[in-house]
Design a protein around this motif. Sequence first.
Motif, PDB file in Angstrom:
ATOM      1  N   MET A   1       0.819  -1.191   0.000  1.00 49.04           N
ATOM      2  CA  MET A   1       0.000   0.000   0.000  1.00 49.04           C
ATOM      3  C   MET A   1       0.861   1.250   0.000  1.00 49.04           C
ATOM      4  O   MET A   1       0.587   2.196   0.717  1.00 49.04           O
ATOM      5  CB  MET A   1      -0.913   0.000   1.217  1.00 49.04           C
ATOM      6  CG  MET A   1      -1.872  -1.165   1.240  1.00 49.04           C
ATOM      7  SD  MET A   1      -3.372  -0.751   2.033  1.00 49.04           S
ATOM      8  CE  MET A   1      -4.180  -2.327   1.920  1.00 49.04           C
ATOM      9  N   ALA A   2       1.903   1.245  -0.765  1.00 43.41           N
ATOM     10  CA  ALA A   2       2.785   2.413  -0.809  1.00 43.41           C
ATOM     11  C   ALA A   2       2.264   3.425  -1.819  1.00 43.41           C
ATOM     12  O   ALA A   2       2.890   3.729  -2.816  1.00 43.41           O
ATOM     13  CB  ALA A   2       4.198   1.979  -1.160  1.00 43.41           C
ATOM     14  N   VAL A   3       1.051   3.936  -1.570  1.00 42.08           N
ATOM     15  CA  VAL A   3       0.451   4.935  -2.441  1.00 42.08           C
ATOM     16  C   VAL A   3       0.958   6.302  -2.014  1.00 42.08           C
ATOM     17  O   VAL A   3       0.873   6.669  -0.845  1.00 42.08           O
ATOM     18  CB  VAL A   3      -1.085   4.886  -2.359  1.00 42.08           C
ATOM     19  CG1 VAL A   3      -1.693   5.911  -3.298  1.00 42.08           C
ATOM     20  CG2 VAL A   3      -1.588   3.486  -2.695  1.00 42.08           C
ATOM     21  N   SER A   4       1.455   7.077  -2.964  1.00 41.99           N
ATOM     22  CA  SER A   4       2.054   8.369  -2.628  1.00 41.99           C
ATOM     23  C   SER A   4       1.261   9.495  -3.257  1.00 41.99           C
ATOM     24  O   SER A   4       0.730   9.370  -4.354  1.00 41.99           O
ATOM     25  CB  SER A   4       3.504   8.411  -3.113  1.00 41.99           C
ATOM     26  OG  SER A   4       4.103   9.630  -2.782  1.00 41.99           O
ATOM     27  N   THR A   5       1.169  10.618  -2.539  1.00 39.70           N
ATOM     28  CA  THR A   5       0.550  11.826  -3.050  1.00 39.70           C
ATOM     29  C   THR A   5       1.502  12.980  -2.765  1.00 39.70           C
ATOM     30  O   THR A   5       2.406  12.853  -1.939  1.00 39.70           O
ATOM     31  CB  THR A   5      -0.804  12.088  -2.360  1.00 39.70           C
ATOM     32  OG1 THR A   5      -0.557  12.468  -1.004  1.00 39.70           O
ATOM     33  CG2 THR A   5      -1.697  10.867  -2.399  1.00 39.70           C
ATOM     34  N   PRO A   6       1.331  14.140  -3.443  1.00 42.19           N
ATOM     35  CA  PRO A   6       2.210  15.277  -3.155  1.00 42.19           C
ATOM     36  C   PRO A   6       2.201  15.674  -1.685  1.00 42.19           C
ATOM     37  O   PRO A   6       3.251  15.991  -1.121  1.00 42.19           O
ATOM     38  CB  PRO A   6       1.632  16.381  -4.047  1.00 42.19           C
ATOM     39  CG  PRO A   6       0.992  15.653  -5.187  1.00 42.19           C
ATOM     40  CD  PRO A   6       0.431  14.403  -4.581  1.00 42.19           C
ATOM     41  N   VAL A   7       1.034  15.654  -1.052  1.00 41.30           N
ATOM     42  CA  VAL A   7       0.971  15.990   0.371  1.00 41.30           C
ATOM     43  C   VAL A   7       1.712  14.948   1.193  1.00 41.30           C
ATOM     44  O   VAL A   7       2.447  15.260   2.134  1.00 41.30           O
ATOM     45  CB  VAL A   7      -0.492  16.108   0.843  1.00 41.30           C
ATOM     46  CG1 VAL A   7      -0.552  16.305   2.351  1.00 41.30           C
ATOM     47  CG2 VAL A   7      -1.183  17.267   0.134  1.00 41.30           C
ATOM     48  N   ALA A   8       1.535  13.688   0.834  1.00 43.58           N
ATOM     49  CA  ALA A   8       2.215  12.618   1.572  1.00 43.58           C
ATOM     50  C   ALA A   8       3.721  12.768   1.503  1.00 43.58           C
ATOM     51  O   ALA A   8       4.433  12.565   2.492  1.00 43.58           O
ATOM     52  CB  ALA A   8       1.797  11.257   1.015  1.00 43.58           C
ATOM     53  N   GLY A  40      -3.223   9.655  11.353  1.00 39.27           N
ATOM     54  CA  GLY A  40      -2.272   9.720  10.250  1.00 39.27           C
ATOM     55  C   GLY A  40      -2.353   8.459   9.424  1.00 39.27           C
ATOM     56  O   GLY A  40      -1.345   7.825   9.122  1.00 39.27           O
ATOM     57  N   SER A  41      -3.575   8.094   9.033  1.00 34.67           N
ATOM     58  CA  SER A  41      -3.844   6.780   8.434  1.00 34.67           C
ATOM     59  C   SER A  41      -3.210   6.570   7.078  1.00 34.67           C
ATOM     60  O   SER A  41      -2.976   5.441   6.666  1.00 34.67           O
ATOM     61  CB  SER A  41      -5.353   6.583   8.303  1.00 34.67           C
ATOM     62  OG  SER A  41      -5.895   7.551   7.416  1.00 34.67           O
ATOM     63  N   GLY A  42      -2.924   7.678   6.333  1.00 31.66           N
ATOM     64  CA  GLY A  42      -2.463   7.488   4.970  1.00 31.66           C
ATOM     65  C   GLY A  42      -3.498   6.719   4.171  1.00 31.66           C
ATOM     66  O   GLY A  42      -4.704   6.859   4.392  1.00 31.66           O
ATOM     67  N   PRO A  43      -3.066   5.863   3.244  1.00 31.95           N
ATOM     68  CA  PRO A  43      -4.016   5.126   2.418  1.00 31.95           C
ATOM     69  C   PRO A  43      -4.708   3.973   3.131  1.00 31.95           C
ATOM     70  O   PRO A  43      -5.490   3.257   2.527  1.00 31.95           O
ATOM     71  CB  PRO A  43      -3.165   4.620   1.258  1.00 31.95           C
ATOM     72  CG  PRO A  43      -1.802   4.534   1.809  1.00 31.95           C
ATOM     73  CD  PRO A  43      -1.675   5.666   2.797  1.00 31.95           C
ATOM     74  N   GLY A  44      -4.412   3.749   4.404  1.00 36.56           N
ATOM     75  CA  GLY A  44      -5.248   2.855   5.199  1.00 36.56           C
ATOM     76  C   GLY A  44      -4.760   1.456   5.467  1.00 36.56           C
ATOM     77  O   GLY A  44      -5.554   0.579   5.805  1.00 36.56           O
ATOM     78  N   VAL A  62      -7.973   9.154  10.618  1.00 38.81           N
ATOM     79  CA  VAL A  62      -7.773  10.601  10.557  1.00 38.81           C
ATOM     80  C   VAL A  62      -6.525  10.878   9.721  1.00 38.81           C
ATOM     81  O   VAL A  62      -5.475  10.267   9.954  1.00 38.81           O
ATOM     82  CB  VAL A  62      -7.598  11.203  11.965  1.00 38.81           C
ATOM     83  CG1 VAL A  62      -7.367  12.712  11.873  1.00 38.81           C
ATOM     84  CG2 VAL A  62      -8.796  10.891  12.853  1.00 38.81           C
ATOM     85  N   ASP A  63      -6.643  11.805   8.760  1.00 40.42           N
ATOM     86  CA  ASP A  63      -5.480  12.186   7.976  1.00 40.42           C
ATOM     87  C   ASP A  63      -5.701  13.575   7.401  1.00 40.42           C
ATOM     88  O   ASP A  63      -6.821  13.923   7.002  1.00 40.42           O
ATOM     89  CB  ASP A  63      -5.224  11.193   6.839  1.00 40.42           C
ATOM     90  CG  ASP A  63      -3.789  11.245   6.358  1.00 40.42           C
ATOM     91  OD1 ASP A  63      -3.017  10.314   6.667  1.00 40.42           O
ATOM     92  OD2 ASP A  63      -3.427  12.228   5.689  1.00 40.42           O
ATOM     93  N   ILE A  64      -4.640  14.353   7.359  1.00 40.98           N
ATOM     94  CA  ILE A  64      -4.730  15.712   6.840  1.00 40.98           C
ATOM     95  C   ILE A  64      -4.742  15.740   5.312  1.00 40.98           C
ATOM     96  O   ILE A  64      -5.158  16.730   4.695  1.00 40.98           O
ATOM     97  CB  ILE A  64      -3.555  16.554   7.388  1.00 40.98           C
ATOM     98  CG1 ILE A  64      -3.857  18.049   7.252  1.00 40.98           C
ATOM     99  CG2 ILE A  64      -2.241  16.177   6.705  1.00 40.98           C
ATOM    100  CD1 ILE A  64      -2.861  18.933   7.981  1.00 40.98           C
ATOM    101  N   ASP A  65      -4.295  14.666   4.688  1.00 40.40           N
ATOM    102  CA  ASP A  65      -4.230  14.557   3.236  1.00 40.40           C
ATOM    103  C   ASP A  65      -5.593  14.116   2.699  1.00 40.40           C
ATOM    104  O   ASP A  65      -6.028  12.987   2.928  1.00 40.40           O
ATOM    105  CB  ASP A  65      -3.144  13.548   2.848  1.00 40.40           C
ATOM    106  CG  ASP A  65      -2.936  13.446   1.343  1.00 40.40           C
ATOM    107  OD1 ASP A  65      -3.614  14.180   0.595  1.00 40.40           O
ATOM    108  OD2 ASP A  65      -2.093  12.634   0.930  1.00 40.40           O
ATOM    109  N   ARG A  66      -6.262  14.979   1.946  1.00 38.32           N
ATOM    110  CA  ARG A  66      -7.591  14.667   1.433  1.00 38.32           C
ATOM    111  C   ARG A  66      -7.568  13.465   0.478  1.00 38.32           C
ATOM    112  O   ARG A  66      -8.569  12.742   0.359  1.00 38.32           O
ATOM    113  CB  ARG A  66      -8.186  15.879   0.728  1.00 38.32           C
ATOM    114  CG  ARG A  66      -8.538  17.015   1.678  1.00 38.32           C
ATOM    115  CD  ARG A  66      -9.239  18.151   0.964  1.00 38.32           C
ATOM    116  NE  ARG A  66      -9.642  19.181   1.916  1.00 38.32           N
ATOM    117  CZ  ARG A  66     -10.747  19.131   2.644  1.00 38.32           C
ATOM    118  NH1 ARG A  66     -11.581  18.107   2.508  1.00 38.32           N
ATOM    119  NH2 ARG A  66     -11.041  20.108   3.486  1.00 38.32           N
ATOM    120  N   ALA A  67      -6.441  13.258  -0.196  1.00 39.07           N
ATOM    121  CA  ALA A  67      -6.359  12.143  -1.142  1.00 39.07           C
ATOM    122  C   ALA A  67      -6.398  10.792  -0.440  1.00 39.07           C
ATOM    123  O   ALA A  67      -6.731   9.781  -1.062  1.00 39.07           O
ATOM    124  CB  ALA A  67      -5.081  12.258  -1.968  1.00 39.07           C
TER     125      ALA A  67
END
Length: 408
Positions: A1-8, A40-44, A62-67
């Motif tokens: 589950m190493a999904v990355s986003t700019p915020v991440a 800070g769940s990230g992609p879960g 809970v996570d601050i990253d909307r993605a």
Amino acid sequence: MAVSTPVAEALSRFYTKDFVSRALVALMRDEPSPYVLDLGSGPGALSHAARIRWEASSIVSVDIDRAAETHLRALPHLRRGGGHRHIVADALSLHLPSTLNKVNFDAAVCNPPYREISWRPEFRVILEESGLGDLAGSAQYTSTEVLFLAQNLRIVAPRGQLGLVVPDSIVSGRKSRALRQTLLGQHRIERVVQLPRGSFSKTDAQAFILVLNKGQSKAKRTLLQRLYSDGSLSGGLAINRAQAEHRLDYEYYAQRNSPSSLQPSLSDLDAQVTRGSVENAIARDSWSSRWVFHTTEFPPDKGSISFPVQRSETFPPGMIWAEPGDILLARVGRSLHKKVCFVERGRAPITDCVLRIRLQRQWQRAVFDALASAKGEARLLSVSRGVAARMISKQELLSMPLELRDGR
């Protein structure tokens, strides 16, 4: 589950692999928890593993990253049958308990980001309400992993259980000794499991699973284990309170509990361990015509080294020199356990990134061979500290057991 986003990426996230997530929730108590928190769940990855383990539980992520919400909603066990709520919010907000509607969480899972964060006045309140207020001091920066630990302690109900991924700095760092003492005094650290390096994408940082029971501080022993990449666990080592305050890493104590721990340490052999005195940057900038030994000069085969002939008077007084018969060892660096050499001829000043080991002649070769061996590498790695760039202290090196030839 190493999904990355700019915020991440900006949050210095290293997402949890499935085998680590499964192991973390499997190490926690068997009975289902009505509410499980994932800050800070990230992609879960952890939320998903928790839902598989406790099907009847309600998972709140809970996570601050909307993605992150998009990835969470796509996970089959979280999507199925409700029981999952995701909140887009700052996990380190002072008002997070109100945002969570003061739900009575009796379990929490967490893999926080590892980075320094600018100090905010509300962090002191979070630390104080979690019982870690004495650790705040007057620091302008506090690591996110300590703040995430504090926020979890603040939110989880008394006698609740936390399963967290924590870095080596918390588990074995000298600066974290006060934190370990506080945690052991107020709670029960049930077990600490050392993870394989490479457990997280884009880093080989050493990390651990820490399972803590909030408010249950009477346990006299903490169980240490190692997790292997196939998901299996090593046998356990039980350490006492004093040992746990010193360090909580399995490999460190496993080396001491092996038969070779009966062999002498450098301290037993009256070794002198001295740190070099030259700052490497200064040496390279100012003394281009004079040769100074640095970590980049270690021979790749861990063999002997000979220095050029140099006049002492061409160097400033009071420098630390390596001489024939000395053993040199890297003090810092990711691969410090592989950097050791024996000085055959010549003399040279050494930088402050290098340790000089000086022994009586009869022990020199035996100690060098022990440090240069595969077992020596493992022991050096076990006593070093640090998340990425590791370091080894004089005290830990002096107390490390050595397996010498001919029973010495």
